[in-house]
Scaffold this motif. Structure first.
Motif, short mmCIF file in Angstrom:
data_model
loop_
_atom_site.label_atom_id
_atom_site.label_comp_id
_atom_site.label_asym_id
_atom_site.label_seq_id
_atom_site.Cartn_x
_atom_site.Cartn_y
_atom_site.Cartn_z
N THR A 368 -11.34 12.00 1.68
CA THR A 368 -11.50 13.23 0.81
C THR A 368 -11.46 12.34 -0.63
O THR A 368 -11.02 11.33 -1.01
CB THR A 368 -10.07 13.95 0.72
OG1 THR A 368 -8.87 13.07 0.58
CG2 THR A 368 -9.86 14.55 2.20
N SER A 369 -11.63 13.28 -1.71
CA SER A 369 -11.89 13.08 -3.14
C SER A 369 -10.20 12.55 -3.50
O SER A 369 -10.11 11.50 -4.33
CB SER A 369 -12.19 14.14 -4.04
OG SER A 369 -13.59 14.16 -3.82
N GLN A 370 -9.44 13.02 -2.89
CA GLN A 370 -7.85 12.47 -3.20
C GLN A 370 -7.73 11.28 -2.93
O GLN A 370 -7.21 10.39 -3.59
CB GLN A 370 -6.95 13.53 -2.67
CG GLN A 370 -6.61 15.25 -3.51
CD GLN A 370 -7.99 15.45 -3.07
OE1 GLN A 370 -8.60 15.68 -1.91
NE2 GLN A 370 -8.36 16.74 -3.81
N ILE A 371 -8.02 10.70 -1.59
CA ILE A 371 -7.95 9.48 -1.21
C ILE A 371 -8.79 8.60 -2.01
O ILE A 371 -8.52 7.46 -2.39
CB ILE A 371 -8.44 9.33 0.27
CG1 ILE A 371 -7.35 10.29 1.22
CG2 ILE A 371 -8.58 7.97 0.89
CD1 ILE A 371 -5.95 9.57 1.36
N GLN A 372 -10.06 8.76 -2.31
CA GLN A 372 -10.80 8.00 -3.29
C GLN A 372 -10.16 7.87 -4.44
O GLN A 372 -10.16 6.55 -4.69
CB GLN A 372 -12.11 8.78 -3.21
CG GLN A 372 -13.01 8.97 -2.02
CD GLN A 372 -12.96 8.06 -1.28
OE1 GLN A 372 -13.26 6.89 -1.41
NE2 GLN A 372 -12.91 8.36 0.16
N ARG A 373 -9.56 8.78 -5.03
CA ARG A 373 -8.67 8.70 -6.37
C ARG A 373 -7.69 7.68 -6.13
O ARG A 373 -7.22 7.10 -6.99
CB ARG A 373 -8.43 9.87 -6.93
CG ARG A 373 -9.86 10.72 -7.40
CD ARG A 373 -9.28 11.95 -8.17
NE ARG A 373 -10.52 12.68 -8.62
CZ ARG A 373 -11.18 13.48 -7.79
NH1 ARG A 373 -10.66 14.03 -6.66
NH2 ARG A 373 -12.24 14.10 -8.63
N LEU A 374 -7.03 7.83 -4.96
CA LEU A 374 -5.95 6.65 -4.66
C LEU A 374 -6.30 5.28 -4.85
O LEU A 374 -5.94 4.54 -5.38
CB LEU A 374 -5.38 7.05 -3.39
CG LEU A 374 -3.96 8.27 -3.36
CD1 LEU A 374 -3.65 8.61 -2.11
CD2 LEU A 374 -2.89 7.91 -4.30
N ILE A 375 -7.58 5.07 -4.10
CA ILE A 375 -8.08 3.89 -4.07
C ILE A 375 -8.48 3.60 -5.38
O ILE A 375 -8.35 2.17 -5.76
CB ILE A 375 -9.31 3.71 -2.91
CG1 ILE A 375 -8.99 4.40 -1.73
CG2 ILE A 375 -10.29 2.51 -3.21
CD1 ILE A 375 -10.03 4.33 -0.68
N ILE A 376 -9.23 4.27 -6.31
CA ILE A 376 -9.60 4.05 -7.62
C ILE A 376 -8.35 3.63 -8.44
O ILE A 376 -8.44 2.48 -9.22
CB ILE A 376 -10.33 5.23 -8.03
CG1 ILE A 376 -11.57 5.27 -7.32
CG2 ILE A 376 -10.46 4.80 -9.72
CD1 ILE A 376 -12.42 6.62 -7.52
N SER A 377 -7.29 4.38 -8.25
CA SER A 377 -6.10 4.13 -9.28
C SER A 377 -5.39 2.74 -8.78
O SER A 377 -5.11 2.07 -9.47
CB SER A 377 -5.01 5.18 -9.18
OG SER A 377 -4.53 5.44 -7.76
N ARG A 378 -5.46 2.52 -7.40
CA ARG A 378 -4.85 1.21 -7.17
C ARG A 378 -5.62 -0.03 -7.49
O ARG A 378 -5.11 -0.94 -8.04
CB ARG A 378 -4.58 1.17 -5.58
CG ARG A 378 -3.41 2.13 -4.79
CD ARG A 378 -3.87 2.18 -3.54
NE ARG A 378 -2.90 3.05 -2.78
CZ ARG A 378 -2.90 3.52 -1.78
NH1 ARG A 378 -3.81 3.08 -1.01
NH2 ARG A 378 -1.84 4.46 -1.18
#
Length: 394
Positions: A368-378
């Protein structure tokens, strides 16, 4: 073995696309110019979308009928199974090369494109981790006949949360016995074989608890659910799949016990840029149906993440940005197109309402887009700790 001959061969040299991008990053920076071969492939896919996909897209959306004949024609042209190595009969295209094809097919219909792209997703684990014998048997058959395959990872109670998967595989002699239920599995009603992720160690950490298996679709114990009637991308076949005491030979274990999670995640580094490419294609279609809407930044990130992968540079961070950004652009573009058309945009007589329905899934599947944003923020946090620049990437 006799391999398929297709028109895509005519724009390749020795079965492998000659890329405009160097095999290593240039000190002068990255060029986004396409080679003549890439332009030819892009033109071929664009012509196919215009002549074969767009005329039937609305009918497949209305009926939900699987686009068997369209896929067969795409296969004959070499637009399917693009990552398979030439030694197994494939065209051995890079991620960027495949992104060019994906964008054009998605311009025609993302439901039909998803059915085609699902093959690449199922095949990716074999491409990155399969033995020569496994590739010969399973990838080889994909280039000999217009067959379909499925990537069976998601379950009813766990989508992006892979750690929550409950499907198990227990070793018994020289075989493995798989039990569990998968959900939202693309192409499952037409698959010749599945890539299945199952838990093989109940006590290990997520990274070592799962193993990947190649499972023939006609293996006893596999039960297919009904075709799901989804909001969009209705031409794509999505079903639940139940595995009940399904016996799989140890020869069909990918990599080794406990390597399944890593293999499945590595496959996403290949396919997430392509999901971004499909979203760009939909956004472009919405733009052309309505008015000029900016999508260039999404395409550039798709190209960059694909280029990094082709040059063996870690692209996980960039792939997540490409997937997330392009998905948001596609949804905004489709929504804007509906708004511009007003009441007509809300009506099925105009193509933009279908684009809006089709666009939503890009923010959900393959992470999901939320998971992608977690990866990006990390990734940003790691860069901050190391003092690296976001311009340089990870």
């Amino acid at each position: 073995m006799l391999r398929t001959t297709n028109l895509l061969r005519s724009v390749t040299k020795q079965g492998t696309l000659v890329r405009a991008f160097s095999s290593a990053p240039s000190s002068e920076g990255l060029s986004f110019a396409l080679s003549d071969e890439q332009k030819s492939i892009q033109d071929l896919a664009r012509k196919f979308a215009k002549e074969e996909i767009i005329p039937v897209a609305a009918e497949h959306d209305r009926t939900g009928a699987y686009p068997t004949e369209v896929i067969k024609k795409a296969w004959e042209l070499g637009l399917v199974n693009t990552h398979i190595e030439s030694k197994y009969g494939g065209n051995e295209l890079g991620v960027l090369d495949s992104a060019l094809i994906t964008e054009e097919l998605a311009f025609g219909c993302t439901g039909i494109q998803t059915a085609i792209e699902a093959n690449n997703l199922a095949e990716a684990p074999l491409v990155v981790a399969g033995s020569d014998a496994q590739k010969q048997k399973y990838l080889g058959r994909m280039t000999e006949s217009p067959l379909m395959a499925s990537y069976a990872v998601t379950e009813p109670g766990s989508g992006s949360d892979v750690a929550g998967l409950r499907t198990t595989a227990v070793k018994k002699g020289d075989d493995w016995v798989i039990n569990g239920q998968k959900m939202w599995i693309t192409n499952s009603g037409h698959a010749n074989w599945f890539f299945v992720l199952a838990r093989t160690d109940m006590d290990a950490s997520t990274g070592k608890a799962f193993s990947g298996f190649i499972v023939d679709a006609d293996t006893p114990g596999i039960q297919l659910g009904r075709k799901e009637i989804n909001m969009g991308q209705r031409a794509s076949d999505t079903r639940g799949v139940t595995f009940e005491d399904v016996v799989v030979s140890n020869d069909n274990l990918l990599g080794g016990p406990g390597q399944g999670f890593k293999i499945a995640m590595n496959a996403f580094d290949v396919t997430r840029p392509l999901i971004g490419a499909a979203a760009v294609g939909l956004a472009r279609r919405a733009m052309e149906e309505a008015t000029q809407i900016g999508i260039e930044s999404a395409r550039m990130m798709v190209y960059r993440s694909a280029w990094l992968r082709d040059n063996n540079i870690q692209n996980t961070w960039h792939a997540s940005i490409a997937k997330s950004l392009a998905s948001d652009v596609a949804n905004k573009s489709a929504a804007d197109a509906v708004q511009i058309f007003g009441g007509n945009g809300f009506n099925t007589e105009y193509p933009v309402e279908k684009l809006m329905r089709d666009a939503k899934i890009f923010q959900i599947y393959e992470g999901t887009s939320q998971i992608q944003r977690l990866i990006i923020s990390r990734g940003l946090a790691n860069m901050a700790k190391s003092g690296a620049s976001a311009l340089g990437g990870l």
